[in-house]
Design a protein around this motif. Sequence first.
Motif, PDB file in Angstrom:
ATOM      1  N   ALA A 251       0.823  -1.205   0.000  1.00  0.00           N
ATOM      2  CA  ALA A 251       0.000   0.000   0.000  1.00  0.00           C
ATOM      3  C   ALA A 251       0.861   1.261   0.000  1.00  0.00           C
ATOM      4  N   VAL A 252       1.951   1.248   0.770  1.00  0.00           N
ATOM      5  CA  VAL A 252       2.841   2.408   0.810  1.00  0.00           C
ATOM      6  C   VAL A 252       3.486   2.642  -0.551  1.00  0.00           C
ATOM      7  N   MET A 253       4.000   1.579  -1.181  1.00  0.00           N
ATOM      8  CA  MET A 253       4.636   1.735  -2.495  1.00  0.00           C
ATOM      9  C   MET A 253       3.635   2.176  -3.558  1.00  0.00           C
ATOM     10  N   ARG A 254       2.417   1.613  -3.491  1.00  0.00           N
ATOM     11  CA  ARG A 254       1.409   2.001  -4.482  1.00  0.00           C
ATOM     12  C   ARG A 254       1.007   3.462  -4.310  1.00  0.00           C
ATOM     13  N   SER A 255       0.885   3.914  -3.073  1.00  0.00           N
ATOM     14  CA  SER A 255       0.531   5.321  -2.834  1.00  0.00           C
ATOM     15  C   SER A 255       1.612   6.256  -3.358  1.00  0.00           C
ATOM     16  N   ARG A 256       2.865   5.867  -3.202  1.00  0.00           N
ATOM     17  CA  ARG A 256       3.962   6.696  -3.720  1.00  0.00           C
ATOM     18  C   ARG A 256       3.936   6.756  -5.241  1.00  0.00           C
ATOM     19  N   ARG A 257       3.694   5.600  -5.878  1.00  0.00           N
ATOM     20  CA  ARG A 257       3.633   5.580  -7.342  1.00  0.00           C
ATOM     21  C   ARG A 257       2.456   6.409  -7.849  1.00  0.00           C
ATOM     22  N   GLU A 258       1.315   6.327  -7.167  1.00  0.00           N
ATOM     23  CA  GLU A 258       0.155   7.110  -7.588  1.00  0.00           C
ATOM     24  C   GLU A 258       0.429   8.604  -7.444  1.00  0.00           C
ATOM     25  N   ALA A 259       1.116   8.988  -6.372  1.00  0.00           N
ATOM     26  CA  ALA A 259       1.444  10.398  -6.193  1.00  0.00           C
ATOM     27  C   ALA A 259       2.399  10.882  -7.278  1.00  0.00           C
ATOM     28  N   GLU A 260       3.394  10.053  -7.618  1.00  0.00           N
ATOM     29  CA  GLU A 260       4.325  10.423  -8.686  1.00  0.00           C
ATOM     30  C   GLU A 260       3.608  10.531 -10.027  1.00  0.00           C
ATOM     31  N   LEU A 261       2.708   9.585 -10.309  1.00  0.00           N
ATOM     32  CA  LEU A 261       1.969   9.610 -11.563  1.00  0.00           C
ATOM     33  C   LEU A 261       1.060  10.828 -11.642  1.00  0.00           C
ATOM     34  N   ALA A 262       0.415  11.163 -10.520  1.00  0.00           N
ATOM     35  CA  ALA A 262      -0.446  12.342 -10.508  1.00  0.00           C
ATOM     36  C   ALA A 262       0.368  13.609 -10.759  1.00  0.00           C
ATOM     37  N   SER A 263       1.584  13.662 -10.202  1.00  0.00           N
ATOM     38  CA  SER A 263       2.440  14.831 -10.416  1.00  0.00           C
ATOM     39  C   SER A 263       2.847  14.940 -11.880  1.00  0.00           C
ATOM     40  N   VAL A 264       3.224  13.794 -12.490  1.00  0.00           N
ATOM     41  CA  VAL A 264       3.609  13.810 -13.901  1.00  0.00           C
ATOM     42  C   VAL A 264       2.450  14.225 -14.777  1.00  0.00           C
ATOM     43  N   ARG A 265       1.258  13.700 -14.502  1.00  0.00           N
ATOM     44  CA  ARG A 265       0.082  14.068 -15.286  1.00  0.00           C
ATOM     45  C   ARG A 265      -0.213  15.550 -15.155  1.00  0.00           C
ATOM     46  N   SER A 266      -0.097  16.066 -13.928  1.00  0.00           N
ATOM     47  CA  SER A 266      -0.371  17.478 -13.716  1.00  0.00           C
ATOM     48  C   SER A 266       0.589  18.352 -14.507  1.00  0.00           C
ATOM     49  N   ILE A 267       1.882  17.997 -14.464  1.00  0.00           N
ATOM     50  CA  ILE A 267       2.882  18.765 -15.206  1.00  0.00           C
ATOM     51  C   ILE A 267       2.614  18.676 -16.706  1.00  0.00           C
ATOM     52  N   ALA A 268       2.275  17.474 -17.185  1.00  0.00           N
ATOM     53  CA  ALA A 268       2.005  17.292 -18.612  1.00  0.00           C
ATOM     54  C   ALA A 268       0.793  18.092 -19.056  1.00  0.00           C
ATOM     55  N   GLU A 269      -0.245  18.115 -18.238  1.00  0.00           N
ATOM     56  CA  GLU A 269      -1.445  18.852 -18.605  1.00  0.00           C
ATOM     57  C   GLU A 269      -1.188  20.356 -18.614  1.00  0.00           C
ATOM     58  N   VAL A 270      -0.401  20.836 -17.645  1.00  0.00           N
ATOM     59  CA  VAL A 270      -0.048  22.253 -17.648  1.00  0.00           C
ATOM     60  C   VAL A 270       0.759  22.598 -18.892  1.00  0.00           C
ATOM     61  N   ALA A 271       1.705  21.713 -19.242  1.00  0.00           N
ATOM     62  CA  ALA A 271       2.516  21.951 -20.433  1.00  0.00           C
ATOM     63  C   ALA A 271       1.657  21.999 -21.687  1.00  0.00           C
ATOM     64  N   GLN A 272       0.673  21.102 -21.778  1.00  0.00           N
ATOM     65  CA  GLN A 272      -0.154  21.110 -22.978  1.00  0.00           C
ATOM     66  C   GLN A 272      -1.106  22.299 -23.007  1.00  0.00           C
ATOM     67  N   ARG A 273      -1.560  22.748 -21.838  1.00  0.00           N
ATOM     68  CA  ARG A 273      -2.404  23.952 -21.827  1.00  0.00           C
ATOM     69  C   ARG A 273      -1.616  25.156 -22.316  1.00  0.00           C
ATOM     70  N   VAL A 274      -0.330  25.212 -21.970  1.00  0.00           N
ATOM     71  CA  VAL A 274       0.517  26.285 -22.493  1.00  0.00           C
ATOM     72  C   VAL A 274       0.719  26.116 -23.991  1.00  0.00           C
ATOM     73  N   LEU A 275       0.883  24.870 -24.417  1.00  0.00           N
ATOM     74  CA  LEU A 275       1.103  24.590 -25.832  1.00  0.00           C
ATOM     75  C   LEU A 275      -0.151  24.865 -26.648  1.00  0.00           C
ATOM     76  N   LEU A 276      -1.261  24.267 -26.256  1.00  0.00           N
ATOM     77  CA  LEU A 276      -2.529  24.457 -26.967  1.00  0.00           C
ATOM     78  C   LEU A 276      -3.317  25.562 -26.266  1.00  0.00           C
ATOM     79  N   ARG A 277      -2.949  26.769 -26.568  1.00  0.00           N
ATOM     80  CA  ARG A 277      -3.618  27.914 -25.953  1.00  0.00           C
ATOM     81  C   ARG A 277      -5.062  27.977 -26.422  1.00  0.00           C
ATOM     82  N   PRO A 278      -5.951  28.540 -25.605  1.00  0.00           N
ATOM     83  CA  PRO A 278      -7.347  28.669 -26.046  1.00  0.00           C
ATOM     84  C   PRO A 278      -7.419  29.473 -27.345  1.00  0.00           C
ATOM     85  N   VAL A 279      -8.204  28.970 -28.292  1.00  0.00           N
ATOM     86  CA  VAL A 279      -8.357  29.708 -29.549  1.00  0.00           C
ATOM     87  C   VAL A 279      -9.177  30.962 -29.272  1.00  0.00           C
ATOM     88  N   PRO A 280      -8.991  32.021 -30.063  1.00  0.00           N
ATOM     89  CA  PRO A 280      -9.773  33.236 -29.849  1.00  0.00           C
ATOM     90  C   PRO A 280     -11.251  32.987 -30.068  1.00  0.00           C
TER      91      PRO A 280
END
Length: 362
Positions: free
Chosen positions: A101-130
């Motif tokens: 359970a401890v190892m799985r919680s750590r992996r889930e936290a790392e995965l959530a962090s990577v997803r968050s960073i990736a989503e922020v990067a793509q929001r910067v990349l794909l800016r809202p169209v006018p």
Amino acid sequence: MTDRKPPSSWTVLSCMPVVVMAVVASVDVVAGPGVGLLPLVSLGPAFSGLVGGWRRTAAFGVVALLLCVALGLYNGLFEQSRGFAAIGSVMGVTGVGIAVAVMRSRREAELASVRSIAEVAQRVLLRPVPLTAGPLQAAVSYTSAVAEARIGGDLYEVVASPHGIRVIVGDVQGKGLAAVETAAVVLGAFREAAHDEPDLVGLGERLERSVARELGGEKFVTAVLAEIGASHQAVFLNYGHPAPMVVRHDGTVDFPQPPAYALPLGLGLHGSEGPKSYRVDFAPGEQLLLYTDGVTEARDEDSRFYPLGERAHLLKASDAHRALDALRADLAQHAGGPPHDDAAMLLIRYHGHEEGKSAPIT
């Protein structure tokens, strides 16, 4: 009467520790000590470690241990080594479950962090169209094929340049973070060249050179470029991409095809001829939908492709975003589940035009 949804796998696994321990205790009481089911009480904390945190697993371990002691006393097993072996089994499985359970919680936290960073990067990349660009109104829809994420390899952009409103919709080879990196190269080159190049063909050639230089022939991007100026026409360049859909005043639909399809971006410098521009009438009151093949290649349960042309009537809503939402919902219903490919749609509406004037992007 309301429909009842079947329980999710997470819910089933969450209830499993209680169910298992209850079944083992009931059978042990009814059948007696001769059956030898007491060590199976340890399945409670074992199942808990699959879905819960370490505290939940430890709590189920304590409950399993108490249950094991109670049943051992009831069956008189502590007069033999069997009772102590059962207790040892529960304690060992609980310890392993806590570690898992401890190892799985750590992996889930790392995965959530990577997803968050990736989503922020793509929001910067794909800016809202006018929302509006000159006489045009724009709306966009993006659905990623990456499970539980909003990242993918489809790209889009709308730029109001001195030479007209310029648009790109593309589909990068592959999915996930690698595709996002390629999309960044394409969009960066397009945003710069869209302002500088007076001709759409020149823009496409510059984009091809930039992509080929950066990607080195390892990846490619299908794309369609569009330019909408003051002549009530749209000019297109097609790099191996699905043809755009034009919805006319009377509701009829056109899929204007290029004179010849060119190779995707990144492959065009391999001795092939580049795409030729072609013009299509596009007047006030009409709509233009650019999309990726994740839309038209979505299949239903009978393996039938999504009939985009037959769904043009869904774009009748007065607001472009609501119209595109209706089309996206219909696409999801047709597919009957998560997409197997990224799906992007960019809707352009021509609301009117004043000759000789251009409106700013808002």
